[in-house]
Design a protein around this motif. Sequence first.
Motif, PDB file in Angstrom:
ATOM      1  N   ASP A 191       0.862  -1.178   0.000  1.00  0.00           N
ATOM      2  CA  ASP A 191       0.000   0.000   0.000  1.00  0.00           C
ATOM      3  C   ASP A 191       0.902   1.233   0.000  1.00  0.00           C
ATOM      4  O   ASP A 191       1.452   1.603   1.035  1.00  0.00           O
ATOM      5  CB  ASP A 191      -0.923  -0.020   1.213  1.00  0.00           C
ATOM      6  N   LEU A 192       1.045   1.831  -1.158  1.00  0.00           N
ATOM      7  CA  LEU A 192       1.960   2.965  -1.303  1.00  0.00           C
ATOM      8  C   LEU A 192       1.422   4.251  -0.687  1.00  0.00           C
ATOM      9  O   LEU A 192       2.140   5.249  -0.635  1.00  0.00           O
ATOM     10  CB  LEU A 192       2.287   3.168  -2.784  1.00  0.00           C
ATOM     11  N   SER A 193       0.173   4.220  -0.183  1.00  0.00           N
ATOM     12  CA  SER A 193      -0.387   5.414   0.457  1.00  0.00           C
ATOM     13  C   SER A 193       0.067   5.556   1.908  1.00  0.00           C
ATOM     14  O   SER A 193      -0.214   6.556   2.540  1.00  0.00           O
ATOM     15  CB  SER A 193      -1.919   5.402   0.391  1.00  0.00           C
ATOM     16  N   VAL A 194       0.765   4.538   2.426  1.00  0.00           N
ATOM     17  CA  VAL A 194       1.279   4.613   3.800  1.00  0.00           C
ATOM     18  C   VAL A 194       2.804   4.656   3.746  1.00  0.00           C
ATOM     19  O   VAL A 194       3.419   4.172   2.790  1.00  0.00           O
ATOM     20  CB  VAL A 194       0.794   3.434   4.676  1.00  0.00           C
ATOM     21  N   PRO A 195       3.429   5.241   4.764  1.00  0.00           N
ATOM     22  CA  PRO A 195       4.893   5.315   4.772  1.00  0.00           C
ATOM     23  C   PRO A 195       5.529   3.923   4.728  1.00  0.00           C
ATOM     24  O   PRO A 195       4.930   2.944   5.185  1.00  0.00           O
ATOM     25  CB  PRO A 195       5.204   6.012   6.099  1.00  0.00           C
ATOM     26  N   ASP A 196       6.721   3.867   4.191  1.00  0.00           N
ATOM     27  CA  ASP A 196       7.452   2.606   4.154  1.00  0.00           C
ATOM     28  C   ASP A 196       7.600   2.071   5.577  1.00  0.00           C
ATOM     29  O   ASP A 196       7.890   2.828   6.500  1.00  0.00           O
ATOM     30  CB  ASP A 196       8.821   2.823   3.506  1.00  0.00           C
ATOM     31  N   GLY A 197       7.357   0.803   5.743  1.00  0.00           N
ATOM     32  CA  GLY A 197       7.453   0.194   7.059  1.00  0.00           C
ATOM     33  C   GLY A 197       6.503  -0.979   7.168  1.00  0.00           C
ATOM     34  O   GLY A 197       5.997  -1.495   6.156  1.00  0.00           O
ATOM     35  N   PRO A 198       6.194  -1.406   8.397  1.00  0.00           N
ATOM     36  CA  PRO A 198       5.404  -2.626   8.600  1.00  0.00           C
ATOM     37  C   PRO A 198       3.947  -2.529   8.144  1.00  0.00           C
ATOM     38  O   PRO A 198       3.287  -3.560   7.986  1.00  0.00           O
ATOM     39  CB  PRO A 198       5.493  -2.874  10.109  1.00  0.00           C
ATOM     40  N   LEU A 199       3.416  -1.325   7.921  1.00  0.00           N
ATOM     41  CA  LEU A 199       2.024  -1.191   7.497  1.00  0.00           C
ATOM     42  C   LEU A 199       1.874  -1.239   5.982  1.00  0.00           C
ATOM     43  O   LEU A 199       0.751  -1.324   5.476  1.00  0.00           O
ATOM     44  CB  LEU A 199       1.424   0.115   8.021  1.00  0.00           C
ATOM     45  N   ARG A 200       2.959  -1.187   5.259  1.00  0.00           N
ATOM     46  CA  ARG A 200       2.877  -1.142   3.798  1.00  0.00           C
ATOM     47  C   ARG A 200       2.492  -2.487   3.180  1.00  0.00           C
ATOM     48  O   ARG A 200       1.636  -2.520   2.302  1.00  0.00           O
ATOM     49  CB  ARG A 200       4.180  -0.629   3.210  1.00  0.00           C
ATOM     50  N   PRO A 201       3.093  -3.616   3.574  1.00  0.00           N
ATOM     51  CA  PRO A 201       2.685  -4.899   2.963  1.00  0.00           C
ATOM     52  C   PRO A 201       1.253  -5.263   3.369  1.00  0.00           C
ATOM     53  O   PRO A 201       0.906  -5.261   4.557  1.00  0.00           O
ATOM     54  CB  PRO A 201       3.682  -5.909   3.522  1.00  0.00           C
ATOM     55  N   ASN A 202       0.414  -5.560   2.384  1.00  0.00           N
ATOM     56  CA  ASN A 202      -0.989  -5.907   2.615  1.00  0.00           C
ATOM     57  C   ASN A 202      -1.303  -7.264   2.018  1.00  0.00           C
ATOM     58  O   ASN A 202      -0.657  -7.702   1.057  1.00  0.00           O
ATOM     59  CB  ASN A 202      -1.906  -4.862   1.980  1.00  0.00           C
ATOM     60  N   VAL A 203      -2.307  -7.902   2.583  1.00  0.00           N
ATOM     61  CA  VAL A 203      -2.789  -9.192   2.099  1.00  0.00           C
ATOM     62  C   VAL A 203      -4.246  -9.044   1.679  1.00  0.00           C
ATOM     63  O   VAL A 203      -4.972  -8.197   2.204  1.00  0.00           O
ATOM     64  CB  VAL A 203      -2.657 -10.296   3.170  1.00  0.00           C
ATOM     65  N   VAL A 204      -4.646  -9.870   0.725  1.00  0.00           N
ATOM     66  CA  VAL A 204      -6.012  -9.867   0.217  1.00  0.00           C
ATOM     67  C   VAL A 204      -6.598 -11.257   0.443  1.00  0.00           C
ATOM     68  O   VAL A 204      -5.976 -12.265   0.094  1.00  0.00           O
ATOM     69  CB  VAL A 204      -6.049  -9.533  -1.290  1.00  0.00           C
TER      70      VAL A 204
END
Length: 183
Positions: free
Chosen positions: A157-170
């Motif tokens: 998710d490129l709308s959040v800063p680089d870090g642990p919140l960026r990788p997302n699962v579907v």
Amino acid sequence: MSELRTERLALRGWRESDLEPWAALNADPEVREYFPGVLTREQSEASAARFQADIDQRGWGWWAVEVAATGEFIGFAGLDPVDEDMPFTGVEAGWRLARSAWGHGFATEAALAAVAFGFETLALPEILAVTTATNVRSQAVMRRIGMTHDPAEDFDDLSVPDGPLRPNVVYRLPSGLQRPVTR
């Protein structure tokens, strides 16, 4: 407007009385652990107004969730079209509950009701859910309602800063594979 009821919950439109507990929920760093930050009261009120406007327009969306026996507001759950900036399309299921409501099966119960509505009333071909790769609690709810994860669909998710919140699962659930709405 649609209102959904389960054994223990009511998924309903937003009320003025929801705004204070909604703001408190969104100001809780533990509840917002998998989001870029907490929300101000104004941001929370604006989100509730948007949610209600969507429900008024479509008849469904992110419903306020209350405990049916007490009328206590505990968060939101429902369905919403995927944001246009996502790398996929569809309708997603989601939920966010106050910490006091965690561990009681409310998220699963509300999600099952929303998914049943999506398939039975809206005739959706599938429903999906998205969360950060580190949010194992939400992923557990997704699995409990019958959704499956395909790692090939994971995205940053490129709308959040680089870090642990960026990788997302579907996670996805095709019509006809949902669990019955029971406890």
